[in-house]
Write a protein that holds these residues in place. Sequence first.
Motif, mmCIF file in Angstrom:
data_model
loop_
_atom_site.group_PDB
_atom_site.id
_atom_site.type_symbol
_atom_site.label_atom_id
_atom_site.label_comp_id
_atom_site.label_asym_id
_atom_site.label_seq_id
_atom_site.Cartn_x
_atom_site.Cartn_y
_atom_site.Cartn_z
ATOM 1 N N LEU A 57 -4.228 12.078 -4.905
ATOM 2 C CA LEU A 57 -3.080 11.165 -4.850
ATOM 3 C C LEU A 57 -3.444 9.810 -4.249
ATOM 4 O O LEU A 57 -2.615 8.897 -4.238
ATOM 5 N N THR A 58 -4.681 9.673 -3.739
ATOM 6 C CA THR A 58 -5.069 8.441 -3.049
ATOM 7 C C THR A 58 -4.874 7.207 -3.931
ATOM 8 O O THR A 58 -4.235 6.233 -3.528
ATOM 9 N N ALA A 59 -5.445 7.239 -5.133
ATOM 10 C CA ALA A 59 -5.383 6.062 -6.020
ATOM 11 C C ALA A 59 -3.949 5.716 -6.429
ATOM 12 O O ALA A 59 -3.523 4.561 -6.293
ATOM 13 N N PRO A 60 -3.158 6.694 -6.939
ATOM 14 C CA PRO A 60 -1.788 6.325 -7.332
ATOM 15 C C PRO A 60 -0.926 5.859 -6.159
ATOM 16 O O PRO A 60 -0.116 4.938 -6.306
ATOM 17 N N LEU A 61 -1.083 6.483 -4.977
ATOM 18 C CA LEU A 61 -0.295 6.063 -3.809
ATOM 19 C C LEU A 61 -0.686 4.658 -3.362
ATOM 20 O O LEU A 61 0.169 3.860 -2.965
ATOM 21 N N TYR A 62 -1.988 4.347 -3.436
ATOM 22 C CA TYR A 62 -2.435 3.011 -3.037
ATOM 23 C C TYR A 62 -1.928 1.960 -4.025
ATOM 24 O O TYR A 62 -1.510 0.863 -3.634
ATOM 25 N N THR A 63 -1.935 2.309 -5.308
ATOM 26 C CA THR A 63 -1.402 1.398 -6.336
ATOM 27 C C THR A 63 0.086 1.155 -6.105
ATOM 28 O O THR A 63 0.579 0.030 -6.223
ATOM 29 N N LEU A 64 0.808 2.231 -5.774
ATOM 30 C CA LEU A 64 2.234 2.129 -5.496
ATOM 31 C C LEU A 64 2.481 1.257 -4.267
ATOM 32 O O LEU A 64 3.408 0.431 -4.245
ATOM 33 N N LYS A 101 0.569 -1.155 -3.141
ATOM 34 C CA LYS A 101 0.317 -2.563 -3.489
ATOM 35 C C LYS A 101 1.487 -3.153 -4.275
ATOM 36 O O LYS A 101 1.785 -4.339 -4.158
ATOM 37 N N LYS A 102 2.149 -2.289 -5.056
ATOM 38 C CA LYS A 102 3.243 -2.766 -5.889
ATOM 39 C C LYS A 102 4.507 -3.009 -5.062
ATOM 40 O O LYS A 102 5.236 -3.978 -5.272
ATOM 41 N N TRP A 103 4.777 -2.115 -4.119
ATOM 42 C CA TRP A 103 6.018 -2.175 -3.347
ATOM 43 C C TRP A 103 5.932 -3.052 -2.107
ATOM 44 O O TRP A 103 6.918 -3.624 -1.677
ATOM 45 N N PHE A 104 4.731 -3.109 -1.521
ATOM 46 C CA PHE A 104 4.586 -3.837 -0.263
ATOM 47 C C PHE A 104 3.542 -4.930 -0.408
ATOM 48 O O PHE A 104 2.661 -4.869 -1.251
ATOM 49 N N LYS A 105 3.651 -5.885 0.463
ATOM 50 C CA LYS A 105 2.647 -6.934 0.504
ATOM 51 C C LYS A 105 1.418 -6.371 1.194
ATOM 52 O O LYS A 105 1.391 -6.181 2.399
ATOM 53 N N HIS A 106 0.378 -6.073 0.397
ATOM 54 C CA HIS A 106 -0.804 -5.429 0.966
ATOM 55 C C HIS A 106 -1.748 -6.465 1.566
ATOM 56 O O HIS A 106 -1.655 -7.645 1.292
ATOM 57 N N GLU A 107 -2.682 -5.942 2.382
ATOM 58 C CA GLU A 107 -3.595 -6.854 3.058
ATOM 59 C C GLU A 107 -4.489 -7.578 2.065
ATOM 60 O O GLU A 107 -4.884 -7.019 1.051
ATOM 61 N N LYS A 108 -4.778 -8.786 2.369
ATOM 62 C CA LYS A 108 -5.605 -9.596 1.489
ATOM 63 C C LYS A 108 -7.065 -9.429 1.858
ATOM 64 O O LYS A 108 -7.413 -9.379 3.031
ATOM 65 N N LEU A 109 -7.889 -9.307 0.834
ATOM 66 C CA LEU A 109 -9.317 -9.190 1.096
ATOM 67 C C LEU A 109 -9.854 -10.474 1.704
ATOM 68 O O LEU A 109 -9.451 -11.564 1.310
ATOM 69 N N GLN A 110 -10.758 -10.308 2.663
ATOM 70 C CA GLN A 110 -11.331 -11.478 3.313
ATOM 71 C C GLN A 110 -12.441 -12.052 2.436
ATOM 72 O O GLN A 110 -13.417 -11.378 2.127
#
Length: 568
Positions: free
Chosen positions: A374-381, A383-392
């Motif tokens: 579930l790691t990949a789908p939950l992480y995709t979700l 990123k879609k729902w929340f403002k995720h951290e920006k890569l440095q």
Amino acid sequence: MGIAADIAIIIVAALIGGLIAQRFRQPLILGYILAGIVVGPHTGGVTVTEIHDIELLAEIGVALLLFALGLEFSFRDLQPVRNVALIGTPIQMILTIIFGFAIGRWFGYDQIASLWIGSIMSLSSTMVILKTLMAKGLMGTLSSRVMIGMLIVQDLAVIPLMIILPQLSNPQAGIPLVAWAALKAAVFIALMVVVGTRVIPRLLRHIAAWDSRELFLLSVTAIGLGVGYATYLFGLSFAFGAFVAGMVLSESEYSHQALSDIIPLRDIFGMLFFVSVGMLLDPSFLILHIREIVLLVLLIIIGKGLIFASLVKVFGYGNVIPLAVGLGLFQVGEFSFVLARVGLSSQSISNDLYSLMLNTAIFTMLLTPALSSLTAPLYTLRKKWFKHEKLQTINLPKTGLRDHVVIAGGGQTGAYVAQVLKNLGLSFVVIEFNTHQVSHFKDMGTPLVYGDAAQPLVLEAARISHARLLIVTTPAAITTKSIVDQALKMNRKLHIIARSDGRDNMHILRNLGVHGVVQPEFEAGLEITRQALLALDVTDGDIRHYTDQVRDELYAPLYKAEEAGQSV
């Protein structure tokens, strides 16, 4: 036939259980535990009669498991993730023990039993995680390295837990008894270091000279179990001595041969241990306590998963890694069975508590592959729902990246390549996770993406889909494979040059789609040879002819094999 018939029954049952586990892509140990349940005293049918004798044989399995762990242990494995492994793992175990203690008290157990619950919960499963990562092709990613580093330290922590916890179960025990046990362990380790560095290598060298594999296997087994018995006479755990013997032997030149010889024996006796674990599981207990078990499983998944994810985040790992580690390491592991058996044999925990933790551990192991996926789908979700951290990203050109070179892995090799590309005025970007290297590249004004090159999000930040060349400088083939697989999914036309850590891996990398493979040790050897020949007054032309010929002998078969495959 007595015990001979029991062993025959166990082996056949374990084979059937192992086949079932393999068919459903589960770790074999779950099949062995299932076999133990079937042939145990609580289920009827074909039943093992001499259970106590099998349990005694299973003790050898525990010792051999820890002996092999000692042989395999290397601080080099912890180097890439040393901070989170060496500092974060003890913190995780302490927090999990406190969490488990609170659960135990809530469930109505006394303080000692609750402490055992927390300690058993604090360990995760190396076997289950390795199988899950390999099945998903995730070995070599940064999240997998974090998990494996933490698992190594957890496995090592079994030893002090096995020494300390039984002492606490004694009403008259306390700090003096625990300190005395720790002192005895320290004295024994010191003695083993002396014997292990001066006596054992000479003994093995003498036996190896006879060229008898049978004698060598017997010698290695005698060292592991003999030292374990000496530890037992010393007043410490039999398994602890076997582990120390393995760790001392791992520094000798015969460690790899010793490990390869001992693994089949370890697997057979380890199978006996896990079957004996299953024999103590009572299905009627599962039916009567199903609500309690389900509740405990849910609490472990949520609580332990959050502890892992939060700690990994605190240690500076971002993006998908905290989620991957939390959903990967929540289960209760196989060494928890070892610890629980110690608690049962020392009468520190009851049969009911043992059965509760055993059922809980099995359920968490079974759930690991499903929840980990579930790691990949939950992480995709997320990123879609929340403002995720920006890569440095550091020093990237304002005009963007196109037709550029991506260097995956900084280090010395990556730094040399980056310096040459910079001097030539070519567009490039480095992907690096090591904070020390990141600071160095930042000071040098090097275009940089901070992150794990095996993660799609990081490759996307490096604009891999618009790159003309990928250079992978990481030494481990398994890490290179993960990077190459992800890169080719995002850019099928990408030209790839990679470093190989051995001759065998050169063919593997070529088959993965790597166009150019370089073996650093070989190239260093050629340069040393070139300089030596210059000192011996050999002409430049002769040296060039010789080095070209030797280089052709190494690299040409790779390209000829590919050309032959394309012409078929």
